[in-house]
Design a protein around this motif. Sequence first.
Motif, PDB file in Angstrom:
ATOM      1  N   ALA A 157       0.845  -1.187   0.000  1.00 57.05           N
ATOM      2  CA  ALA A 157       0.000   0.000   0.000  1.00 57.05           C
ATOM      3  C   ALA A 157       0.878   1.233   0.000  1.00 57.05           C
ATOM      4  CB  ALA A 157      -0.927   0.004   1.208  1.00 57.05           C
ATOM      5  N   SER A 158       0.286   2.373  -0.312  1.00 54.96           N
ATOM      6  CA  SER A 158       1.012   3.630  -0.298  1.00 54.96           C
ATOM      7  C   SER A 158       0.236   4.646   0.510  1.00 54.96           C
ATOM      8  CB  SER A 158       1.219   4.149  -1.727  1.00 54.96           C
ATOM      9  OG  SER A 158       2.045   3.275  -2.451  1.00 54.96           O
ATOM     10  N   THR A 159       0.964   5.553   1.112  1.00 54.12           N
ATOM     11  CA  THR A 159       0.337   6.610   1.881  1.00 54.12           C
ATOM     12  C   THR A 159       1.199   7.850   1.756  1.00 54.12           C
ATOM     13  OG1 THR A 159      -0.573   7.219   4.028  1.00 54.12           O
ATOM     14  CG2 THR A 159       1.516   6.031   4.033  1.00 54.12           C
ATOM     15  N   PHE A 160       0.793   8.931   2.393  1.00 52.95           N
ATOM     16  CA  PHE A 160       1.529  10.173   2.295  1.00 52.95           C
ATOM     17  C   PHE A 160       1.811  10.720   3.686  1.00 52.95           C
ATOM     18  CE2 PHE A 160      -0.763   9.683  -1.625  1.00 52.95           C
ATOM     19  CZ  PHE A 160       0.142  10.072  -2.597  1.00 52.95           C
ATOM     20  N   THR A 161       2.919  11.396   3.811  1.00 48.74           N
ATOM     21  CA  THR A 161       3.199  12.040   5.084  1.00 48.74           C
ATOM     22  C   THR A 161       2.280  13.236   5.253  1.00 48.74           C
ATOM     23  OG1 THR A 161       4.843  13.551   4.209  1.00 48.74           O
ATOM     24  CG2 THR A 161       5.616  11.389   4.913  1.00 48.74           C
ATOM     25  N   THR A 162       2.109  13.633   6.491  1.00 45.43           N
ATOM     26  CA  THR A 162       1.307  14.825   6.762  1.00 45.43           C
ATOM     27  C   THR A 162       2.176  16.015   7.114  1.00 45.43           C
ATOM     28  OG1 THR A 162       1.071  14.124   9.057  1.00 45.43           O
ATOM     29  CG2 THR A 162      -0.678  13.493   7.529  1.00 45.43           C
ATOM     30  N   GLY A 163       3.501  15.817   7.138  1.00 44.18           N
ATOM     31  CA  GLY A 163       4.384  16.928   7.410  1.00 44.18           C
ATOM     32  C   GLY A 163       5.574  16.537   8.241  1.00 44.18           C
ATOM     33  N   ARG A 164       6.031  17.480   9.024  1.00 40.34           N
ATOM     34  CA  ARG A 164       7.226  17.305   9.842  1.00 40.34           C
ATOM     35  C   ARG A 164       6.942  17.843  11.232  1.00 40.34           C
ATOM     36  NH1 ARG A 164      12.583  16.662   8.443  1.00 40.34           N
ATOM     37  NH2 ARG A 164      12.034  16.953   6.255  1.00 40.34           N
ATOM     38  N   ALA A 165       7.615  17.270  12.244  1.00 40.73           N
ATOM     39  CA  ALA A 165       7.418  17.720  13.614  1.00 40.73           C
ATOM     40  C   ALA A 165       8.728  17.638  14.376  1.00 40.73           C
ATOM     41  CB  ALA A 165       6.342  16.894  14.316  1.00 40.73           C
ATOM     42  N   GLN A 166       8.903  18.525  15.337  1.00 45.93           N
ATOM     43  CA  GLN A 166      10.047  18.470  16.236  1.00 45.93           C
ATOM     44  C   GLN A 166       9.642  17.654  17.451  1.00 45.93           C
ATOM     45  OE1 GLN A 166      12.651  19.902  14.945  1.00 45.93           O
ATOM     46  NE2 GLN A 166      14.174  19.529  16.548  1.00 45.93           N
ATOM     47  N   VAL A 167      10.384  16.593  17.747  1.00 48.53           N
ATOM     48  CA  VAL A 167      10.015  15.683  18.827  1.00 48.53           C
ATOM     49  C   VAL A 167      11.175  15.551  19.806  1.00 48.53           C
ATOM     50  CG1 VAL A 167       8.394  14.371  17.418  1.00 48.53           C
ATOM     51  CG2 VAL A 167      10.777  13.658  17.515  1.00 48.53           C
ATOM     52  N   ARG A 168      10.823  15.207  21.054  1.00 48.47           N
ATOM     53  CA  ARG A 168      11.822  14.948  22.084  1.00 48.47           C
ATOM     54  C   ARG A 168      11.907  13.439  22.301  1.00 48.47           C
ATOM     55  NH1 ARG A 168      10.018  16.171  26.556  1.00 48.47           N
ATOM     56  NH2 ARG A 168       7.943  16.889  25.964  1.00 48.47           N
ATOM     57  N   VAL A 169      13.106  12.896  22.121  1.00 49.54           N
ATOM     58  CA  VAL A 169      13.336  11.458  22.266  1.00 49.54           C
ATOM     59  C   VAL A 169      14.171  11.229  23.518  1.00 49.54           C
ATOM     60  CG1 VAL A 169      14.303   9.381  21.217  1.00 49.54           C
ATOM     61  CG2 VAL A 169      13.230  11.132  19.770  1.00 49.54           C
ATOM     62  N   GLY A 170      13.635  10.423  24.450  1.00 51.49           N
ATOM     63  CA  GLY A 170      14.340  10.126  25.683  1.00 51.49           C
ATOM     64  C   GLY A 170      14.840   8.696  25.716  1.00 51.49           C
ATOM     65  N   VAL A 171      16.132   8.518  25.977  1.00 54.23           N
ATOM     66  CA  VAL A 171      16.738   7.199  26.150  1.00 54.23           C
ATOM     67  C   VAL A 171      17.295   7.148  27.569  1.00 54.23           C
ATOM     68  CG1 VAL A 171      18.503   5.583  25.362  1.00 54.23           C
ATOM     69  CG2 VAL A 171      17.303   7.014  23.701  1.00 54.23           C
ATOM     70  N   ARG A 172      16.624   6.362  28.424  1.00 51.54           N
ATOM     71  CA  ARG A 172      16.938   6.345  29.851  1.00 51.54           C
ATOM     72  C   ARG A 172      16.793   7.770  30.382  1.00 51.54           C
ATOM     73  NH1 ARG A 172      22.167   2.799  31.023  1.00 51.54           N
ATOM     74  NH2 ARG A 172      21.479   3.268  33.144  1.00 51.54           N
ATOM     75  N   ASP A 173      17.826   8.385  30.960  1.00 46.68           N
ATOM     76  CA  ASP A 173      17.705   9.731  31.510  1.00 46.68           C
ATOM     77  C   ASP A 173      18.216  10.795  30.548  1.00 46.68           C
ATOM     78  OD1 ASP A 173      20.325   8.928  31.658  1.00 46.68           O
ATOM     79  OD2 ASP A 173      20.716   9.913  33.582  1.00 46.68           O
ATOM     80  N   PHE A 174      18.470  10.409  29.301  1.00 48.90           N
ATOM     81  CA  PHE A 174      19.001  11.337  28.301  1.00 48.90           C
ATOM     82  C   PHE A 174      17.889  11.718  27.330  1.00 48.90           C
ATOM     83  CE2 PHE A 174      20.840  11.925  24.056  1.00 48.90           C
ATOM     84  CZ  PHE A 174      21.646  13.023  24.306  1.00 48.90           C
ATOM     85  N   SER A 179      16.815  14.286  23.988  1.00 50.71           N
ATOM     86  CA  SER A 179      17.288  15.172  22.929  1.00 50.71           C
ATOM     87  C   SER A 179      16.137  15.511  21.998  1.00 50.71           C
ATOM     88  CB  SER A 179      18.427  14.518  22.140  1.00 50.71           C
ATOM     89  OG  SER A 179      17.967  13.351  21.478  1.00 50.71           O
ATOM     90  N   SER A 180      16.301  16.576  21.253  1.00 51.26           N
ATOM     91  CA  SER A 180      15.283  17.016  20.304  1.00 51.26           C
ATOM     92  C   SER A 180      15.743  16.715  18.887  1.00 51.26           C
ATOM     93  CB  SER A 180      15.027  18.520  20.471  1.00 51.26           C
ATOM     94  OG  SER A 180      14.075  18.973  19.534  1.00 51.26           O
ATOM     95  N   THR A 181      14.807  16.248  18.049  1.00 46.52           N
ATOM     96  CA  THR A 181      15.138  15.929  16.669  1.00 46.52           C
ATOM     97  C   THR A 181      13.935  16.175  15.777  1.00 46.52           C
ATOM     98  OG1 THR A 181      16.125  14.233  15.223  1.00 46.52           O
ATOM     99  CG2 THR A 181      14.455  13.498  16.781  1.00 46.52           C
ATOM    100  N   SER A 182      14.182  16.336  14.499  1.00 45.30           N
ATOM    101  CA  SER A 182      13.116  16.534  13.525  1.00 45.30           C
ATOM    102  C   SER A 182      12.708  15.192  12.931  1.00 45.30           C
ATOM    103  CB  SER A 182      13.578  17.479  12.418  1.00 45.30           C
ATOM    104  OG  SER A 182      12.571  17.646  11.430  1.00 45.30           O
ATOM    105  N   ALA A 183      11.406  14.990  12.752  1.00 46.14           N
ATOM    106  CA  ALA A 183      10.907  13.711  12.232  1.00 46.14           C
ATOM    107  C   ALA A 183       9.815  13.943  11.210  1.00 46.14           C
ATOM    108  CB  ALA A 183      10.374  12.834  13.376  1.00 46.14           C
ATOM    109  N   LEU A 184       9.784  13.080  10.192  1.00 47.39           N
ATOM    110  CA  LEU A 184       8.682  13.089   9.232  1.00 47.39           C
ATOM    111  C   LEU A 184       7.500  12.349   9.844  1.00 47.39           C
ATOM    112  CD1 LEU A 184      10.476  12.321   5.837  1.00 47.39           C
ATOM    113  CD2 LEU A 184       9.686  14.530   6.691  1.00 47.39           C
ATOM    114  N   VAL A 185       6.325  12.929   9.733  1.00 46.63           N
ATOM    115  CA  VAL A 185       5.104  12.339  10.283  1.00 46.63           C
ATOM    116  C   VAL A 185       4.429  11.538   9.181  1.00 46.63           C
ATOM    117  CG1 VAL A 185       2.926  12.804  11.454  1.00 46.63           C
ATOM    118  CG2 VAL A 185       4.881  14.323  11.809  1.00 46.63           C
ATOM    119  N   VAL A 186       4.268  10.225   9.419  1.00 46.62           N
ATOM    120  CA  VAL A 186       3.859   9.313   8.357  1.00 46.62           C
ATOM    121  C   VAL A 186       2.664   8.474   8.806  1.00 46.62           C
ATOM    122  CG1 VAL A 186       4.646   7.468   6.799  1.00 46.62           C
ATOM    123  CG2 VAL A 186       6.272   9.166   7.651  1.00 46.62           C
ATOM    124  N   HIS A 187       1.760   8.217   7.874  1.00 43.18           N
ATOM    125  CA  HIS A 187       0.656   7.291   8.113  1.00 43.18           C
ATOM    126  C   HIS A 187       1.149   5.847   7.969  1.00 43.18           C
ATOM    127  CE1 HIS A 187      -2.773  10.010   8.373  1.00 43.18           C
ATOM    128  NE2 HIS A 187      -2.205  10.732   7.420  1.00 43.18           N
TER     129      HIS A 187
END
Length: 302
Positions: free
Chosen positions: A77-94, A96-104
Motif C-alpha cells: 500500500a502507499s500513503t503520504f506524510t502529513t508533514g514534519r514535527a520536532q520531537v523529544r526522544v528520551g533514552v533512559r535519563d538522556f 534530545s530534540s530531533t526533527s521527524a517526518l510524520v507518516v501514516h
Amino acid sequence: MFAAFPRSPESDAVHLALGRVGPEVVALIRIPVELNGQPITALVDTVAMHTYVAVHLIPEADLVREVDIVQLATTGASTFTTGRAQVRVGVRDFVSSTSALVVHDLRDDLILGLPWLEQEDATVEVRGKRVHVGTRGRRMVYGLNYRTPPPRGEPLHLVDLRHGVPPVHVPMFDAVLGQQPQVFAAADLLRRTTITEHCIPTIPHRPPFEKPFGFGPRERLAIRDQITEMLEDGVIEPTESPYNCRIVMASKKDGSLRFCINFKPVNNITIPAPPPLINIAEALTGLGDARIFSSLDLKSGP
C-alpha cells in the motif's frame, strides 16, 4: 529497512521504500524510549535517511505541513506524510530534540534513522542488541526481546486466555478483551510502565554491600541466561549503585532454577510502612452474585 531517495528532480517529493527482512535473516533492534514524555518502542534503522514518527503520536498543533508529497511504500500500500514535527526522544535519563517526518501506516511508532543516530553519536551493536547514545556521557540501552511486531489492527489472539471460560460466554469474553488489545503482551515479551515509581524509605545507613556467593557451572549458566533475558526485556538495566545484594538461585518443582535476590540487608534498613488491609468479609460481600472470576499469574517472582 527504510531507504529514502528523490522521486523526481521536478519535485521535493521523497519516495520511501520499505524492504522487510525476515526474522530468520536479521533481528531488527527495537528499544524502549520516551517520545515527548510518552513511553513507546522505537525501531533503530541504520539506513533510514530520516527519522519517522506515526501520525497518531503528533498533536495537530505541533505539525508543520511542509512536506506535501512524500510517499511511503508499505506492505503493498502507499500513503503520504502529513508533514514534519520536532520531537523529544528520551533514552533512559538522556533527552534530545530531533526533527521527524510524520507518516501514516507506520508499523512502528517511531523509527530512529541516520540523522538522529549521527546527532547522538550512536553506536549500534547488532550481535549484542545494544545501542549506545550520548555526546556528553554515554547511555546504553538493550534491544527488546522480540523481532517483528504485529501489524496495526491485527486481532488479538485469545485462544490461550479462554481456558476455563464456559463456551456460552466465549463471544462476550472475546469482545471484552478485544477492546483493549494493547494491554496484552506476547508470551516472551514483558512490558513496563513509568506511571509511578516505588520509593523505599530507609533509616540513616551505609549502603549494604555483600560479596556474591560462589556458584557451579549450571548455576552460572542460568544466571547469565536469565540476566540477559531480563536486560533484553527491559526489566533491569545496568547500574553503578553502591548497594549490592546477593543472587540466590532457588530450585523450582520442575528442576529449573529461579533467579532471586536476597534483600534482607535492604529490609533491615527499611522503615516499615504497611498499607491498610481491606476487610475480607466486606470484600466477599462485594462479589454479589458474580459467577465468573479471573486470576493473574506473574511470569516470575514470589
